[in-house]
Design a protein around this motif. Structure first.
Motif, PDB file in Angstrom:
ATOM      1  N   ASN A  62     -11.620  35.009  27.704  1.00 21.26           N
ATOM      2  CA  ASN A  62     -10.992  36.218  27.157  1.00 21.26           C
ATOM      3  C   ASN A  62     -12.038  37.058  26.414  1.00 21.26           C
ATOM      4  O   ASN A  62     -12.573  36.630  25.399  1.00 21.26           O
ATOM      5  N   SER A  63     -12.309  38.250  26.934  1.00 23.76           N
ATOM      6  CA  SER A  63     -13.397  39.070  26.359  1.00 23.76           C
ATOM      7  C   SER A  63     -13.130  39.454  24.899  1.00 23.76           C
ATOM      8  O   SER A  63     -14.063  39.775  24.167  1.00 23.76           O
ATOM      9  N   GLU A  64     -11.869  39.391  24.476  1.00 23.46           N
ATOM     10  CA  GLU A  64     -11.562  39.722  23.074  1.00 23.46           C
ATOM     11  C   GLU A  64     -12.142  38.686  22.111  1.00 23.46           C
ATOM     12  O   GLU A  64     -12.303  38.953  20.928  1.00 23.46           O
ATOM     13  N   ASN A  65     -12.445  37.497  22.624  1.00 21.70           N
ATOM     14  CA  ASN A  65     -12.997  36.450  21.756  1.00 21.70           C
ATOM     15  C   ASN A  65     -14.521  36.490  21.654  1.00 21.70           C
ATOM     16  O   ASN A  65     -15.124  35.641  21.017  1.00 21.70           O
ATOM     17  N   GLY A  66     -15.119  37.455  22.332  1.00 29.46           N
ATOM     18  CA  GLY A  66     -16.542  37.737  22.112  1.00 29.46           C
ATOM     19  C   GLY A  66     -17.547  36.947  22.924  1.00 29.46           C
ATOM     20  O   GLY A  66     -18.742  37.191  22.818  1.00 29.46           O
ATOM     21  N   LEU A  67     -17.085  36.002  23.764  1.00 29.91           N
ATOM     22  CA  LEU A  67     -18.057  35.228  24.535  1.00 29.91           C
ATOM     23  C   LEU A  67     -18.307  35.834  25.914  1.00 29.91           C
ATOM     24  O   LEU A  67     -19.277  35.499  26.576  1.00 29.91           O
ATOM     25  N   LYS A  68     -17.412  36.725  26.315  1.00 27.94           N
ATOM     26  CA  LYS A  68     -17.625  37.433  27.575  1.00 27.94           C
ATOM     27  C   LYS A  68     -17.870  38.902  27.241  1.00 27.94           C
ATOM     28  O   LYS A  68     -17.039  39.539  26.585  1.00 27.94           O
ATOM     29  N   LYS A  69     -19.006  39.391  27.672  1.00 28.29           N
ATOM     30  CA  LYS A  69     -19.349  40.777  27.345  1.00 28.29           C
ATOM     31  C   LYS A  69     -19.627  41.547  28.627  1.00 28.29           C
ATOM     32  O   LYS A  69     -20.118  40.976  29.603  1.00 28.29           O
ATOM     33  N   GLU A  70     -19.321  42.826  28.580  1.00 25.22           N
ATOM     34  CA  GLU A  70     -19.498  43.635  29.773  1.00 25.22           C
ATOM     35  C   GLU A  70     -20.053  45.000  29.413  1.00 25.22           C
ATOM     36  O   GLU A  70     -19.773  45.525  28.332  1.00 25.22           O
ATOM     37  N   LYS A  71     -20.854  45.527  30.298  1.00 25.47           N
ATOM     38  CA  LYS A  71     -21.451  46.837  30.065  1.00 25.47           C
ATOM     39  C   LYS A  71     -21.494  47.581  31.390  1.00 25.47           C
ATOM     40  O   LYS A  71     -21.934  47.021  32.391  1.00 25.47           O
ATOM     41  N   LYS A  72     -21.035  48.829  31.372  1.00 26.55           N
ATOM     42  CA  LYS A  72     -21.041  49.611  32.618  1.00 26.55           C
ATOM     43  C   LYS A  72     -22.075  50.718  32.488  1.00 26.55           C
ATOM     44  O   LYS A  72     -22.057  51.465  31.503  1.00 26.55           O
ATOM     45  N   ILE A  73     -22.955  50.789  33.461  1.00 29.37           N
ATOM     46  CA  ILE A  73     -23.909  51.900  33.485  1.00 29.37           C
ATOM     47  C   ILE A  73     -23.806  52.549  34.850  1.00 29.37           C
ATOM     48  O   ILE A  73     -24.149  51.939  35.872  1.00 29.37           O
ATOM     49  N   ASP A  74     -23.297  53.764  34.838  1.00 27.35           N
ATOM     50  CA  ASP A  74     -23.013  54.478  36.094  1.00 27.35           C
ATOM     51  C   ASP A  74     -22.079  53.653  36.971  1.00 27.35           C
ATOM     52  O   ASP A  74     -21.040  53.249  36.524  1.00 27.35           O
ATOM     53  N   GLU A  75     -22.534  53.356  38.177  1.00 25.08           N
ATOM     54  CA  GLU A  75     -21.655  52.680  39.135  1.00 25.08           C
ATOM     55  C   GLU A  75     -21.802  51.160  39.103  1.00 25.08           C
ATOM     56  O   GLU A  75     -21.159  50.454  39.865  1.00 25.08           O
ATOM     57  N   ILE A  76     -22.646  50.662  38.193  1.00 23.02           N
ATOM     58  CA  ILE A  76     -22.886  49.221  38.128  1.00 23.02           C
ATOM     59  C   ILE A  76     -22.410  48.649  36.786  1.00 23.02           C
ATOM     60  O   ILE A  76     -22.679  49.228  35.732  1.00 23.02           O
ATOM     61  N   SER A  77     -21.696  47.527  36.860  1.00 23.37           N
ATOM     62  CA  SER A  77     -21.300  46.829  35.635  1.00 23.37           C
ATOM     63  C   SER A  77     -22.086  45.524  35.534  1.00 23.37           C
ATOM     64  O   SER A  77     -22.372  44.895  36.547  1.00 23.37           O
ATOM     65  N   PHE A  78     -22.421  45.158  34.320  1.00 22.70           N
ATOM     66  CA  PHE A  78     -23.113  43.899  34.076  1.00 22.70           C
ATOM     67  C   PHE A  78     -22.211  43.086  33.158  1.00 22.70           C
ATOM     68  O   PHE A  78     -21.691  43.629  32.179  1.00 22.70           O
ATOM     69  N   SER A  79     -22.039  41.813  33.496  1.00 31.12           N
ATOM     70  CA  SER A  79     -21.163  41.002  32.656  1.00 31.12           C
ATOM     71  C   SER A  79     -21.838  39.668  32.349  1.00 31.12           C
ATOM     72  O   SER A  79     -22.514  39.080  33.202  1.00 31.12           O
ATOM     73  N   LEU A  80     -21.687  39.238  31.112  1.00 30.43           N
ATOM     74  CA  LEU A  80     -22.298  37.974  30.694  1.00 30.43           C
ATOM     75  C   LEU A  80     -21.250  37.098  30.027  1.00 30.43           C
ATOM     76  O   LEU A  80     -20.562  37.524  29.104  1.00 30.43           O
TER      77      LEU A  80
END
Lengths: 231, 172
Positions: A62-80
């Motif tokens: 659950n990304s609300e708990n801070g261990l899953k993070k996501e970032k979108k730059i233009d048409e590409i998203s990066f998730s950790l």
């Protein structure tokens, strides 16, 4: 009656001012309680909570708990996704009942590293990531080769000014049309692993030319995690 | 007295309607001083440092070739009758120097372009995110070329946006 009009006008004026400044107030309040995304001042203590394996996995994802993070730059998203040792054990065991013995032995086996899943995703969810904005067939082969063998050197974690290289790297190759690629990563745990304020994951994206991608975890985010319930 | 109450009630309702209309219809706008945001963007600073290191390393190679070339020139100048072999060595070295210098300049330009693209891509995305998160209809860019001639200082978002984009870049 005049009093009523006077009160109404004052009320209206106050409402208008409050509304116009709404964003500032909201941001200030959000920074101090449960819904703060940065978790700097999170007041909830999760350590004493016990969750079953399935609940635990859901909590971690659950990304609300801070261990899953996501970032979108233009048409590409990066998730950790940070994967605590117990989460890896849950994924390996694939059962909702884990015995304390299994947990103990698995922990001993996995505890010297910290694990992450890194994903690069086409934000619109369509097409094949490896073929995105492809200029030639040769470029496709280069991308596959880079993802499989060379990308590891472009990934690191910075903790207390130390740069920790990526020690475990696996590119999960999807041979069908897939809008994302997944990389399973492992970093050696440092001797004083509990003594830090922040850990920053760094990846320099050269394939889609989005530059340096960073994800920062606070100490609280990585340690204020529920316990895994055993049999 | 009853008429008065109706009139007063009408005024209050009209004021309320106006207030709601004002809140809903007025686009939220602001501006940023582009140069300031760009200069203070941490990603830009990091890539600038990286670029300087790469450029200096390349330059070192060129400088040592240049030094060798100067030595060969001196050697040839001191010879009354020029040694054919030395002339050949000098010509080869000069070609190598010119070739490597050209490649180095091209590589520097390409790297600089690549870094500029990366910086602007992230900067644009984060400003867009700031606008979306804070319900802005427009965020104008003041780049000093006259496209934005005047705006109230209260509309200046430069500091807030700079803080926001740096936080976003650091993945916080």
């Amino acid at each position: 009656m005049h009093k009523f009009i006077y009160i109404s006008v004052v009320f209206l004026a106050t409402s208008l001012i409050a509304c116009k400044r709404g964003n500032i107030s909201e941001a200030g309040q959000a920074g101090s309680f449960l819904f703060n995304k940065n978790n700097e001042t999170r007041l909830v203590n999760n350590i004493n909570t016990q969750l079953s394996p399935s609940e635990y996995v859901q909590w971690i994802q659950n990304s609300e708990n801070g261990l899953k993070k996501e970032k979108k730059i233009d048409e590409i998203s990066f998730s950790l996704q940070h994967k605590p040792t117990d989460y890896v054990i849950c994924q390996e065991e694939q059962t909702n009942t884990i015995s304390p013995q299994v947990l103990k032995s698995k922990r001993a086996e996995l505890n010297d590293m910290e694990y992450y899943d890194f994903k690069i995703i086409l934000a619109n969810g369509e097409g094949e990531l490896l073929k995105h904005n492809l200029e030639s067939n040769d470029q496709y082969d280069k991308r596959v080769k880079y993802f499989a063998f060379e990308m590891q050197k472009d990934i690191a974690i910075v903790q207390n000014n130390d740069t920790i290289p990526c020690a475990l790297f696996h590119f999960e190759r999807a041979y069908d049309v897939s809008p994302f690629s997944t990389f399973l990563l492992g970093f050696a745990k440092q001797k004083n692993d509990t003594k830090y304020n922040e850990k920053t994951f760094i990846y320099h994206d050269k394939v889609f030319k989005k530059g340096i991608i960073k994800f920062t975890y606070t100490h609280n985010e990585l340690h204020n995690i529920p316990q895994l319930k055993t049999l | 007295m009853k008429n008065q109450t109706i009139i007063n009630g009408g005024i209050v309702t009209a004021l309320l309607a106006f207030a709601i209309y004002y809140m809903v219809s007025k686009p939220k706008t602001g501006y940023v001083v582009i140069q300031e945001v760009y200069t203070n963007f941490e990603f830009k600073k990091e890539l600038e440092r990286k670029f300087t290191i790469t450029k200096n390393a390349r330059q070192k190679g060129i400088d040592s070739l240049e030094l060798e070339l100067k030595y060969l020139v001196n050697k040839l100048e001191q010879q009354k009758t020029k040694d054919k072999n030395d002339i050949l060595i000098f010509n080869n070295k000069r070609d190598e120097y010119l070739h490597k210098k050209k490649i180095s300049e091209e590589d520097n330009a390409a790297l600089s372009n690549q870094y500029d693209t990366e910086i602007l891509t992230q900067l644009n995305q984060y400003v867009k995110d700031y606008g979306t998160e804070n319900n802005y209809t427009y965020i104008y860019g003041n780049d000093g070329n006259g496209s934005l001639m005047y705006s109230k200082e209260s509309e200046n978002l430069t500091k807030k946006v700079t803080e926001y984009i740096n936080k976003k870049y650091n993945g916080k």
